[in-house]
Design a protein around this motif. Structure first.
Motif, mmCIF file in Angstrom:
data_model
loop_
_atom_site.group_PDB
_atom_site.id
_atom_site.type_symbol
_atom_site.label_atom_id
_atom_site.label_comp_id
_atom_site.label_asym_id
_atom_site.label_seq_id
_atom_site.Cartn_x
_atom_site.Cartn_y
_atom_site.Cartn_z
ATOM 1 N N SER A 37 -4.446 -29.133 61.033
ATOM 2 C CA SER A 37 -3.788 -30.395 61.216
ATOM 3 C C SER A 37 -4.118 -31.252 62.163
ATOM 4 C CB SER A 37 -2.686 -30.190 60.545
ATOM 5 O OG SER A 37 -2.014 -31.856 60.256
ATOM 6 N N LEU A 38 -3.391 -29.889 63.419
ATOM 7 C CA LEU A 38 -3.419 -30.210 64.820
ATOM 8 C C LEU A 38 -4.773 -30.998 65.402
ATOM 9 C CD1 LEU A 38 -0.892 -27.705 65.921
ATOM 10 C CD2 LEU A 38 -0.683 -29.730 65.885
ATOM 11 N N ALA A 39 -5.760 -29.746 64.558
ATOM 12 C CA ALA A 39 -7.388 -29.814 65.216
ATOM 13 C C ALA A 39 -7.963 -31.850 65.210
ATOM 14 C CB ALA A 39 -7.985 -28.357 64.960
ATOM 15 N N SER A 40 -6.910 -32.377 64.124
ATOM 16 C CA SER A 40 -8.255 -33.068 63.238
ATOM 17 C C SER A 40 -7.301 -34.908 63.802
ATOM 18 C CB SER A 40 -7.728 -33.340 61.787
ATOM 19 O OG SER A 40 -6.634 -33.291 60.874
ATOM 20 N N ALA A 41 -5.933 -34.243 63.884
ATOM 21 C CA ALA A 41 -4.886 -35.667 64.297
ATOM 22 C C ALA A 41 -3.808 -35.594 65.230
ATOM 23 C CB ALA A 41 -4.379 -36.104 63.062
ATOM 24 N N ASN A 94 3.728 -44.671 53.977
ATOM 25 C CA ASN A 94 3.003 -43.249 53.541
ATOM 26 C C ASN A 94 1.637 -44.193 52.916
ATOM 27 O OD1 ASN A 94 3.423 -42.182 50.233
ATOM 28 N ND2 ASN A 94 3.641 -43.989 49.408
ATOM 29 N N SER A 95 1.115 -43.231 54.271
ATOM 30 C CA SER A 95 -0.741 -43.932 54.072
ATOM 31 C C SER A 95 -1.113 -42.476 54.341
ATOM 32 C CB SER A 95 -0.659 -44.794 54.670
ATOM 33 O OG SER A 95 -0.703 -44.011 56.117
ATOM 34 N N GLN A 96 -2.844 -43.161 54.149
ATOM 35 C CA GLN A 96 -3.397 -41.767 54.538
ATOM 36 C C GLN A 96 -4.586 -42.349 55.567
ATOM 37 O OE1 GLN A 96 -6.160 -40.018 51.700
ATOM 38 N NE2 GLN A 96 -7.677 -39.046 52.459
ATOM 39 N N TRP A 97 -4.981 -41.743 56.719
ATOM 40 C CA TRP A 97 -6.134 -42.958 57.888
ATOM 41 C C TRP A 97 -7.319 -42.218 57.054
ATOM 42 C CZ3 TRP A 97 -6.925 -45.211 61.797
ATOM 43 C CH2 TRP A 97 -8.114 -44.556 63.019
ATOM 44 N N HIS A 98 -8.122 -43.127 56.895
ATOM 45 C CA HIS A 98 -9.679 -43.195 56.511
ATOM 46 C C HIS A 98 -10.456 -43.889 57.462
ATOM 47 C CE1 HIS A 98 -9.015 -42.135 52.894
ATOM 48 N NE2 HIS A 98 -8.792 -43.354 52.873
ATOM 49 N N ASP A 99 -11.687 -43.164 58.305
ATOM 50 C CA ASP A 99 -12.582 -43.836 60.008
ATOM 51 C C ASP A 99 -12.294 -45.548 59.342
ATOM 52 O OD1 ASP A 99 -12.319 -41.482 60.421
ATOM 53 O OD2 ASP A 99 -14.434 -40.582 60.019
ATOM 54 N N ASP A 100 -12.084 -45.931 58.702
ATOM 55 C CA ASP A 100 -12.825 -47.233 58.117
ATOM 56 C C ASP A 100 -12.130 -48.028 58.093
ATOM 57 O OD1 ASP A 100 -12.531 -46.548 56.185
ATOM 58 O OD2 ASP A 100 -14.878 -47.717 55.175
ATOM 59 N N SER A 101 -11.058 -47.140 57.273
ATOM 60 C CA SER A 101 -9.178 -48.626 56.828
ATOM 61 C C SER A 101 -8.786 -47.291 57.015
ATOM 62 C CB SER A 101 -9.832 -48.538 55.853
ATOM 63 O OG SER A 101 -9.798 -47.391 54.955
ATOM 64 N N LEU A 102 -7.131 -47.841 56.850
ATOM 65 C CA LEU A 102 -6.002 -47.056 56.379
ATOM 66 C C LEU A 102 -5.735 -47.619 54.999
ATOM 67 C CD1 LEU A 102 -3.486 -45.509 57.971
ATOM 68 C CD2 LEU A 102 -2.256 -47.767 57.817
ATOM 69 N N GLU A 103 -5.656 -46.542 54.193
ATOM 70 C CA GLU A 103 -4.865 -46.334 52.647
ATOM 71 C C GLU A 103 -3.907 -46.264 52.181
ATOM 72 O OE1 GLU A 103 -6.109 -45.003 47.724
ATOM 73 O OE2 GLU A 103 -6.926 -43.947 50.171
ATOM 74 N N ILE A 104 -2.702 -47.274 52.380
ATOM 75 C CA ILE A 104 -1.970 -47.277 51.985
ATOM 76 C C ILE A 104 -1.252 -47.131 50.748
ATOM 77 C CG2 ILE A 104 0.701 -48.852 52.319
ATOM 78 C CD1 ILE A 104 -0.655 -50.015 54.504
ATOM 79 N N PHE A 105 -0.472 -45.728 49.967
ATOM 80 C CA PHE A 105 0.010 -45.624 49.076
ATOM 81 C C PHE A 105 0.977 -46.694 47.811
ATOM 82 C CE2 PHE A 105 -1.892 -42.096 50.196
ATOM 83 C CZ PHE A 105 -3.125 -42.171 49.740
ATOM 84 N N GLU A 106 1.228 -46.989 47.293
ATOM 85 C CA GLU A 106 1.888 -47.930 46.668
ATOM 86 C C GLU A 106 3.251 -46.831 45.895
ATOM 87 O OE1 GLU A 106 0.646 -50.919 42.990
ATOM 88 O OE2 GLU A 106 -0.765 -51.708 45.105
ATOM 89 N N ASP A 107 2.552 -45.950 45.249
ATOM 90 C CA ASP A 107 3.636 -44.749 44.650
ATOM 91 C C ASP A 107 3.854 -43.867 45.549
ATOM 92 O OD1 ASP A 107 3.198 -45.530 41.786
ATOM 93 O OD2 ASP A 107 1.469 -44.693 41.395
ATOM 94 N N ILE A 108 5.118 -43.399 45.602
ATOM 95 C CA ILE A 108 6.031 -42.579 46.609
ATOM 96 C C ILE A 108 5.870 -41.663 46.282
ATOM 97 C CG2 ILE A 108 7.660 -42.414 47.921
ATOM 98 C CD1 ILE A 108 7.801 -45.325 48.119
ATOM 99 N N ASN A 109 4.704 -40.911 45.855
ATOM 100 C CA ASN A 109 4.644 -39.279 45.834
ATOM 101 C C ASN A 109 4.882 -37.846 47.397
ATOM 102 O OD1 ASN A 109 3.724 -39.889 43.724
ATOM 103 N ND2 ASN A 109 1.643 -39.228 44.211
ATOM 104 N N ILE A 110 6.297 -37.443 46.840
ATOM 105 C CA ILE A 110 7.179 -36.773 48.048
ATOM 106 C C ILE A 110 7.303 -35.531 48.236
ATOM 107 C CG2 ILE A 110 8.718 -36.433 49.592
ATOM 108 C CD1 ILE A 110 9.833 -39.571 48.883
ATOM 109 N N GLY A 111 6.679 -34.984 48.768
ATOM 110 C CA GLY A 111 6.611 -33.102 48.711
ATOM 111 C C GLY A 111 7.758 -32.610 49.857
#
Length: 401
Positions: free
Chosen positions: A192-196, A249-266
């Motif tokens: 995690s620290l190495a990638s972001a 509430n999202s995930q980074w991709h190299d070509d886009s930011l994916e924003i999730f409609e469902d909020i799944n909280i760990g």
């Protein structure tokens, strides 16, 4: 007439491998389909592998401490043809008697493979497995130790601040082998620290409102079998803040930011020295405060009893670390649970002296306060979004009705 049936590690499991922890049956035991044969510890849970059919356990191919990748053969069963008496199991291929010098020492397939790859004779190692058996982890440690030794200078200078290959002490020490969970956590955090690029913002929250609300409703919920914890409020407030700043509430991709409609909280649940688990409350945006509290209670109980299912640890889009329960005021950075974009940290709740304006006059009051932090993937989010999310999160807590 008998045939052989393989006992294999599940193809679907949390992580890429598991570790054999305990065989529940012995060579020659007759078992029924579905009987638990062996325990596998993944990086998240311990699971029992059932017998694939009726028969006799005839071979144990992997011993305690061996790594088991999905699909690996753990052992074999002898299955009798209908109407034919079962043959006695052949001489087991499991570990042979170590008391006889004439019998070769048994090593698991994982250890034998490592011996070929690493060029290390397992007979030269002191095993950390059950009964002193050499495990794959022992082979990996021996390889790492050899690399460190070969790369170190013959006479390393004693330079202050320069890291050494190992700590040299005069007193005694003891070695505690890493569990599969601890190794998985270590790799995940380092990745995690190495990638972001990670940045943490810290706010302060007044818990007066949620404490009053909890005091007014906890007895009613308790009568219905639900423990109303503060963490339930954190989950609900996180959902509300996501509505204002959905990019969290999202995930980074190299070509886009994916924003999730469902909020799944760990929610991180500490398991003492064993590590921690992060079970997921799915579609939290659809749940009431009482529903969230009930889900938390169930997941926490089963996490500590080691009965969570793998699916309950997957699919999270945001994580909460309630690190204050163990006493810390602030933890920074709380490392993001990749590939998510952010993680919330909640510090210790304590009474503090604060200044509050009453009828235009500054007053000194004692309030229940806690520091709350949001660590973000700076690729996905900027400071403006981070602070806006935390502002809304704190506002929801402080104005709870």
């Amino acid at each position: 007439m008998t045939s052989m049936v393989e006992i294999t590690a599940p193809l679907e499991q949390e992580g890429t491998k598991a570790v054999v922890r305990n065989w529940l049956k012995q060579i020659g035991d007759r078992v029924r389909e579905g009987d638990a044969l062996v325990e596998l510890e993944t990086d998240k849970v311990t699971q029992e592998i059932p017998a694939p059919c009726d028969g006799i356990l005839s071979e144990i191919a992997m011993s305690d401490g061996d790594d088991a990748a999905p699909g690996d053969i753990l052992g074999r069963m002898s299955v009798e043809a209908k109407g034919v008496a079962p043959d006695a199991p052949a001489a087991p291929l499991q570990k042979q008697s170590a008391s006889s010098a004439a019998v070769a020492t048994h090593y698991s397939p994982a250890v034998r493979q490592a011996a070929v790859e690493y060029g290390i004779d397992p007979a030269t190692l002191k095993g950390s497995g059950r009964d002193g058996r050499v495990t794959r982890a022992d082979m990996d440690h021996a390889l790492d130790a050899g690399k460190a030794h070969s790369s170190a200078p013959a006479s390393p200078p004693a330079t202050m601040g320069q890291p050494a290959s190992s700590i040299q002490v005069d007193g005694k020490s003891r070695t505690v082998p890493h569990s599969a969970m601890r190794l998985a956590i270590a790799r995940h955090m380092a990745h995690s620290l190495a990638s972001a690029p990670q940045v943490t913002a810290v706010f302060e929250a007044d818990f007066t409102a949620i404490m009053r609300h909890r005091d007014s409703h906890k007895d009613r919920m308790k009568a219905e079998g639900v423990n109303l914890s503060y963490t339930a409020y954190f989950v609900a407030a996180s959902v509300a803040a996501m509505k204002l700043v959905p990019e969290v509430n999202s995930q980074w991709h190299d070509d886009s930011l994916e924003i999730f409609e469902d909020i799944n909280i760990g929610v991180g649940i500490a398991l003492g020295d064993k590590g921690l688990l992060v079970p997921v409350i799915r579609q939290a945006q659809e749940l009431s405060l009482q529903d969230i509290a009930a889900r938390l209670q169930d997941l926490t109980s089963r996490a500590r009893s080691n009965t969570l299912k793998n699916d309950e640890l997957k699919g999270g889009t945001f994580t909460i670390s309630n690190h204050g329960v163990s006493g810390s005021l602030v933890a920074s950075p709380i490392i993001i649970n990749q590939p998510q974009s952010a993680i919330l940290g909640v510090g210790k709740l304590e009474k503090r002296v604060v200044v509050r304006e009453v009828d235009g006059v500054d007053t000194i009051q004692i309030r229940p306060m806690a520091y709350v932090s949001l660590t973000i993937d700076h690729r996905s989010l900027d400071g403006h979004q981070t602070n806006a999310w935390l502002t809304e999160f704190v506002r929801i807590l402080e104005t709870w009705r």
